[in-house]
Enzyme design. Sequence first.
Site, PDB file in Angstrom:
ATOM      1  N   SER A 107       2.732  -1.750  10.546  1.00 26.48           N
ATOM      2  CA  SER A 107       4.167  -1.779  10.879  1.00 26.48           C
ATOM      3  C   SER A 107       4.865  -3.094  10.517  1.00 26.48           C
ATOM      4  CB  SER A 107       4.388  -1.458  12.361  1.00 26.48           C
ATOM      5  OG  SER A 107       3.970  -0.139  12.624  1.00 26.48           O
ATOM      6  N   ASN A 144       0.874  -1.172   0.000  1.00 24.35           N
ATOM      7  CA  ASN A 144       0.000   0.000   0.000  1.00 24.35           C
ATOM      8  C   ASN A 144       0.916   1.228   0.000  1.00 24.35           C
ATOM      9  OD1 ASN A 144      -1.864   1.989   0.399  1.00 24.35           O
ATOM     10  ND2 ASN A 144      -2.478   1.335   2.459  1.00 24.35           N
ATOM     11  N   TRP A 145       1.130   1.756  -1.185  1.00 25.60           N
ATOM     12  CA  TRP A 145       2.067   2.894  -1.303  1.00 25.60           C
ATOM     13  C   TRP A 145       1.479   4.191  -0.763  1.00 25.60           C
ATOM     14  CZ3 TRP A 145       4.434   2.558  -6.941  1.00 25.60           C
ATOM     15  CH2 TRP A 145       5.313   1.465  -6.999  1.00 25.60           C
ATOM     16  N   LYS A 146       0.173   4.193  -0.509  1.00 22.83           N
ATOM     17  CA  LYS A 146      -0.511   5.412  -0.039  1.00 22.83           C
ATOM     18  C   LYS A 146      -0.175   6.584  -0.979  1.00 22.83           C
ATOM     19  CE  LYS A 146      -0.566   3.439   4.544  1.00 22.83           C
ATOM     20  NZ  LYS A 146      -0.593   3.597   5.975  1.00 22.83           N
ATOM     21  N   GLY A 178       1.816   2.553  10.938  1.00 24.30           N
ATOM     22  CA  GLY A 178       2.818   3.621  10.878  1.00 24.30           C
ATOM     23  C   GLY A 178       3.480   3.963  12.199  1.00 24.30           C
ATOM     24  N   HIS A 229      -9.977   1.175   4.267  1.00 18.81           N
ATOM     25  CA  HIS A 229      -8.747   1.405   5.035  1.00 18.81           C
ATOM     26  C   HIS A 229      -9.050   2.417   6.143  1.00 18.81           C
ATOM     27  CE1 HIS A 229      -4.727   2.702   6.100  1.00 18.81           C
ATOM     28  NE2 HIS A 229      -4.281   1.584   5.546  1.00 18.81           N
ATOM     29  N   GLU A 242      -5.998  -4.758  10.531  1.00 16.89           N
ATOM     30  CA  GLU A 242      -5.061  -3.662  10.738  1.00 16.89           C
ATOM     31  C   GLU A 242      -5.442  -2.859  11.983  1.00 16.89           C
ATOM     32  OE1 GLU A 242      -2.830  -2.524   6.926  1.00 16.89           O
ATOM     33  OE2 GLU A 242      -4.609  -1.286   7.060  1.00 16.89           O
ATOM     34  N   GLY A 287       2.625  -0.922   4.402  1.00 18.69           N
ATOM     35  CA  GLY A 287       2.684   0.495   4.034  1.00 18.69           C
ATOM     36  C   GLY A 287       4.134   0.945   3.912  1.00 18.69           C
ATOM     37  N   GLY A 288       4.650   1.552   4.976  1.00 18.90           N
ATOM     38  CA  GLY A 288       5.994   2.164   4.962  1.00 18.90           C
ATOM     39  C   GLY A 288       7.085   1.274   4.368  1.00 18.90           C
TER      40      GLY A 288
HETATM   41  P1  PGA Z   1       2.309   0.611   7.729  1.00 20.36           P
HETATM   42  O1  PGA Z   1       0.906   0.812   7.023  1.00 20.36           O
HETATM   43  O2  PGA Z   1       2.904  -0.671   7.229  1.00 20.36           O
HETATM   44  O3  PGA Z   1       3.109   1.817   7.336  1.00 20.36           O
HETATM   45  O4  PGA Z   1       2.047   0.555   9.198  1.00 20.36           O
HETATM   46  C1  PGA Z   1       0.043  -0.279   6.798  1.00 20.36           C
HETATM   47  C2  PGA Z   1      -1.263   0.173   6.211  1.00 20.36           C
HETATM   48  O5  PGA Z   1      -1.742   1.259   6.545  1.00 20.36           O
HETATM   49  O6  PGA Z   1      -1.853  -0.526   5.372  1.00 20.36           O
END
Ligand code: PGA
Length: 244
Positions: A207, A10-12, A171, A96, A165, A228-229
Amino acid sequence: MTHNTLIVSNWKMNFNFIQAKNLVTNLKKIKYNKLKLSNVICPQFLLLPTLNEVLHKSDLILGAQDLHFDINGAYTGDTSIELIKDYNCKYSIVGHSERRALHNESNIMIKKKVKLCLDNFIIPILCVGESIEQRKKNTYKDFILKQLTECIQKIKCPELVIAYEPIWSIGTGIIPKVEDIIEVSELIFSFLKKEKIDKFQILYGGSVNSSNFREINSIDKINGALIGGASLKIDEMKKILTSC
Ligand code: PGA
């Protein structure tokens, strides 16, 4: 339940064209077990046309980060399922917590998105998960069951992905204890079985990185991760993809 591992990036709202192209060009070079693993990239909408070309004939799969619940209409700023399909997205994230919190998405709206995806052969990746207050007050199980009930109950679901999640883990670098992920994954599993949904995968998100992925993915009812990150970093992705 399918046993293939699903890794969803998920590159956001990150990356310009050059950065996105660089990352997928490098991702394409990673050798991993393609029979055991599906590697899905969810970029910003404007990156979809370019990435669709770059990924042509590769094993990487495109997904959308969201979509509108109607087919078309007066929805300024939204993106339709038709365009997502045109650019070969096989999956779409729906519900999300960032969409729920920042765009006021309700379970009613999310259910319409899930239905639209299923009617159009896009596999929804439905996100559920509690806040830190709900975790502390011990109301998280009821909250997650309410999300599941209101988003998917009584829908005919040929195939579906649920991502657990916890909001407090996204994050933050904070990961629930393994037994806590086990507990929620079993709750989701029983719900899906009760709904008579046979083809599904349960992911964990929040995370996830190369140091914790293996342990999380070894949980019986978990078949992959929504990342994500760490999904923005080629070294992290290489370690994660080659550890499956
Ligand atoms: P994260 O994000 O890995 O940066 O915690 C995950 C997500 O929001 O899908």
